[in-house]
Design an enzyme around this catalytic site. Structure first.
Site, PDB file in Angstrom:
ATOM      1  N   ASN A 109      40.823  40.349  28.919  1.00  0.00           N
ATOM      2  CA  ASN A 109      41.044  39.802  30.071  1.00  0.00           C
ATOM      3  C   ASN A 109      41.073  38.430  30.005  1.00  0.00           C
ATOM      4  O   ASN A 109      41.019  37.404  31.108  1.00  0.00           O
ATOM      5  CB  ASN A 109      39.953  40.126  31.082  1.00  0.00           C
ATOM      6  CG  ASN A 109      39.987  41.510  31.726  1.00  0.00           C
ATOM      7  OD1 ASN A 109      41.197  41.837  31.677  1.00  0.00           O
ATOM      8  ND2 ASN A 109      39.023  42.096  32.286  1.00  0.00           N
ATOM      9  N   ASN A 132      37.418  46.457  33.154  1.00  0.00           N
ATOM     10  CA  ASN A 132      37.011  45.782  34.276  1.00  0.00           C
ATOM     11  C   ASN A 132      37.911  45.790  35.638  1.00  0.00           C
ATOM     12  O   ASN A 132      37.795  44.751  36.294  1.00  0.00           O
ATOM     13  CB  ASN A 132      36.224  44.562  33.823  1.00  0.00           C
ATOM     14  CG  ASN A 132      34.948  44.800  33.207  1.00  0.00           C
ATOM     15  OD1 ASN A 132      34.352  45.624  33.319  1.00  0.00           O
ATOM     16  ND2 ASN A 132      34.531  44.026  32.170  1.00  0.00           N
ATOM     17  N   GLY A 243      35.930  45.016  25.280  1.00  0.00           N
ATOM     18  CA  GLY A 243      37.053  44.932  24.389  1.00  0.00           C
ATOM     19  C   GLY A 243      36.906  45.785  23.160  1.00  0.00           C
ATOM     20  O   GLY A 243      37.746  46.549  22.901  1.00  0.00           O
ATOM     21  N   HIS A 293      26.680  38.647  24.651  1.00  0.00           N
ATOM     22  CA  HIS A 293      28.100  38.947  23.733  1.00  0.00           C
ATOM     23  C   HIS A 293      28.175  37.616  22.993  1.00  0.00           C
ATOM     24  O   HIS A 293      27.576  36.779  22.953  1.00  0.00           O
ATOM     25  CB  HIS A 293      29.353  38.801  24.881  1.00  0.00           C
ATOM     26  CG  HIS A 293      29.273  39.974  25.726  1.00  0.00           C
ATOM     27  ND1 HIS A 293      28.949  41.329  25.514  1.00  0.00           N
ATOM     28  CD2 HIS A 293      29.748  40.078  26.854  1.00  0.00           C
ATOM     29  CE1 HIS A 293      29.018  42.096  26.574  1.00  0.00           C
ATOM     30  NE2 HIS A 293      29.701  41.487  27.361  1.00  0.00           N
TER      31      HIS A 293
HETATM   32  N1  CTP Z   1      38.039  38.784  26.309  1.00  0.00           N
HETATM   33  C1  CTP Z   1      38.337  38.048  25.339  1.00  0.00           C
HETATM   34  N2  CTP Z   1      38.458  36.498  25.718  1.00  0.00           N
HETATM   35  C2  CTP Z   1      38.297  36.290  26.913  1.00  0.00           C
HETATM   36  C3  CTP Z   1      37.831  37.127  27.948  1.00  0.00           C
HETATM   37  C4  CTP Z   1      37.917  38.625  27.329  1.00  0.00           C
HETATM   38  O1  CTP Z   1      38.674  38.283  24.174  1.00  0.00           O
HETATM   39  N3  CTP Z   1      38.310  34.846  27.491  1.00  0.00           N
HETATM   40  C5  CTP Z   1      38.075  40.401  25.945  1.00  0.00           C
HETATM   41  C6  CTP Z   1      36.577  40.731  25.448  1.00  0.00           C
HETATM   42  O2  CTP Z   1      36.761  41.758  24.538  1.00  0.00           O
HETATM   43  C7  CTP Z   1      36.243  41.335  26.713  1.00  0.00           C
HETATM   44  C8  CTP Z   1      37.503  42.026  27.290  1.00  0.00           C
HETATM   45  O3  CTP Z   1      38.525  40.921  27.097  1.00  0.00           O
HETATM   46  O4  CTP Z   1      35.194  42.402  26.288  1.00  0.00           O
HETATM   47  C9  CTP Z   1      37.363  42.189  28.870  1.00  0.00           C
HETATM   48  O5  CTP Z   1      37.160  41.036  29.488  1.00  0.00           O
HETATM   49  P1  CTP Z   1      35.692  41.217  30.454  1.00  0.00           P
HETATM   50  O6  CTP Z   1      36.170  41.818  31.727  1.00  0.00           O
HETATM   51  O7  CTP Z   1      35.393  39.618  30.665  1.00  0.00           O
HETATM   52  O8  CTP Z   1      34.795  41.849  29.460  1.00  0.00           O
HETATM   53  P2  CTP Z   1      32.981  42.086  29.326  1.00  0.00           P
HETATM   54  O9  CTP Z   1      32.841  42.230  27.796  1.00  0.00           O
HETATM   55  O10 CTP Z   1      32.930  43.445  30.230  1.00  0.00           O
HETATM   56  O11 CTP Z   1      32.268  40.938  29.938  1.00  0.00           O
HETATM   57  P3  CTP Z   1      31.147  40.972  30.818  1.00  0.00           P
HETATM   58  O12 CTP Z   1      30.046  41.807  30.169  1.00  0.00           O
HETATM   59  O13 CTP Z   1      30.787  39.701  31.090  1.00  0.00           O
HETATM   60  O14 CTP Z   1      31.653  41.908  32.050  1.00  0.00           O
END
Ligand code: CTP
EC number: 2.4.3.-
Length: 319
Positions: A109, A132, A243, A293
């Protein structure tokens, strides 16, 4: 035989956000990159020693019953009951049973997707995974539309759908769910406490409105298994991001894996600002002590795999 070197160092990387993006220079999408089939197969085999995506992608109906008590994976002292709705939505067989795809896209994302023009390329892959419930319609040129599996952390209901406070937000979520049109909706319901109601609301909407999605709720062992695999390879992650979880699962059923929207840095390779998410105003918070994370560390591991041809990272524009 050649070793898979995912992370050369045995200690967690020290993160310096200011110039992190410079260190992670990745060649433009058009530059020569060759898939390393032997390495991909070796990684699949290694990961299979820790987990099996076909099984761990979801708990199945036969294994739980309504009323069962589950301890949250990250909050062992907190429990939840398996509701009738959750039970009704558990799949009977794995949504990935006997599935194999030539190429898969995993769409993270990061705001790095904005103005990438990657939408068309993403949509050409046989299986497209998104994270997400990120919006696609308004960003189709950069992120594409095709969605075969989309994840939904319970926190998304709060963050993107205002905890369904009124009919407008409920309708918005319902529309988003309807737009999934038969794809897999992957809900980590047993990971951390605090999301119980949100998962229940979504389950209820799906059942009440007969939404056409195939729900999946990851197995209780998945997170530790994924973490175990990466730790064994000296990638010292605290809690794998969505991710990384998706990449780890995808190795089982995808021949070639292409990653887009993975860029956890505030500046791009040309030092231009990058939004944390392509679709909202959330700020970078992953380096805080509170964040579970370790995204830059994960990125380093993925970049190393890109360089070895096990996956392809695109962090710039598509051709
Ligand atoms: N991601 C990334 N760089 C970013 C934002 C996201 O590499 N600036 C990748 C990460 O691997 C992330 C995935 O895109 O897991 C999906 O983004 P997000 O929905 O923000 O991930 P979550 O890991 O689920 O974060 P959270 O736990 O905060 O919901």
């Amino acid at each position: 035989r050649a070793e898979v070197v995912i992370n050369g160092s045995s200690s967690p990387a020290v993160v310096d956000r200011s110039n992190e993006s410079i260190k992670h220079n990745i060649q433009p999408a058009s530059a020569k990159w060759r898939h390393n089939q032997t390495l991909s197969l070796r990684i699949r085999k290694q990961i299979l020693k820790f987990l099996d995506a076909e099984k761990d992608i979801s708990v199945l109906k036969g294994t739980l019953k309504p009323g069962d008590i589950i301890h949250y994976i990250f909050d062992r002292d907190s429990t939840m009951n398996v509701s009738q709705n959750l039970y009704d939505l558990l799949p009977r067989t794995s949504p990935l049973k006997n599935k194999h795809f030539g190429t898969c896209a995993i769409v993270g994302n990061s705001g790095v997707l904005l103005n990438s023009g990657c939408g068309q390329e993403i949509d050409t892959h046989s299986f497209v995974i998104r994270c997400n419930l990120a919006p696609v319609q308004e960003y189709a040129r950069d992120v594409g539309l095709k969605t075969d599996l989309v994840t939904m952390n319970p926190s998304v209901i709060q963050r993107a759908f205002e905890d369904l406070v009124n009919a407008t937000w409920r309708e918005k979520l319902l529309q988003r769910l309807h737009s999934l049109n038969g794809s897999i909706l992957w809900i980590p319901a047993f990971m951390a406490r605090g999301g119980k109601e949100r998962v229940e609301w979504v389950n209820e909407l799906i059942l009440k409105h007969r939404v056409n999605v195939r729900t999946a709720y990851p197995s209780l062992r998945l997170l530790h298994a994924v973490r175990g695999y990466w730790l064994t390879n000296k990638v010292h992650i605290k809690r794998p991001t969505t991710g990384l979880l998706m990449y780890t699962l995808a190795t089982r059923f995808c021949n070639q894996i292409y990653l887009y929207g993975f860029w956890p840095f505030p500046l791009d390779q040309n030092q231009n600002p990058v939004k944390y998410h392509y679709y909202d105003s959330l700020k970078y918070g992953y380096t805080s002590q509170a964040s579970p994370h370790t995204m830059p560390l994960e990125f380093k591991a993925l970049k190393s795999l890109h360089e070895q041809g096990a996956l392809k990272l695109t962090v710039g524009q598509c051709d």
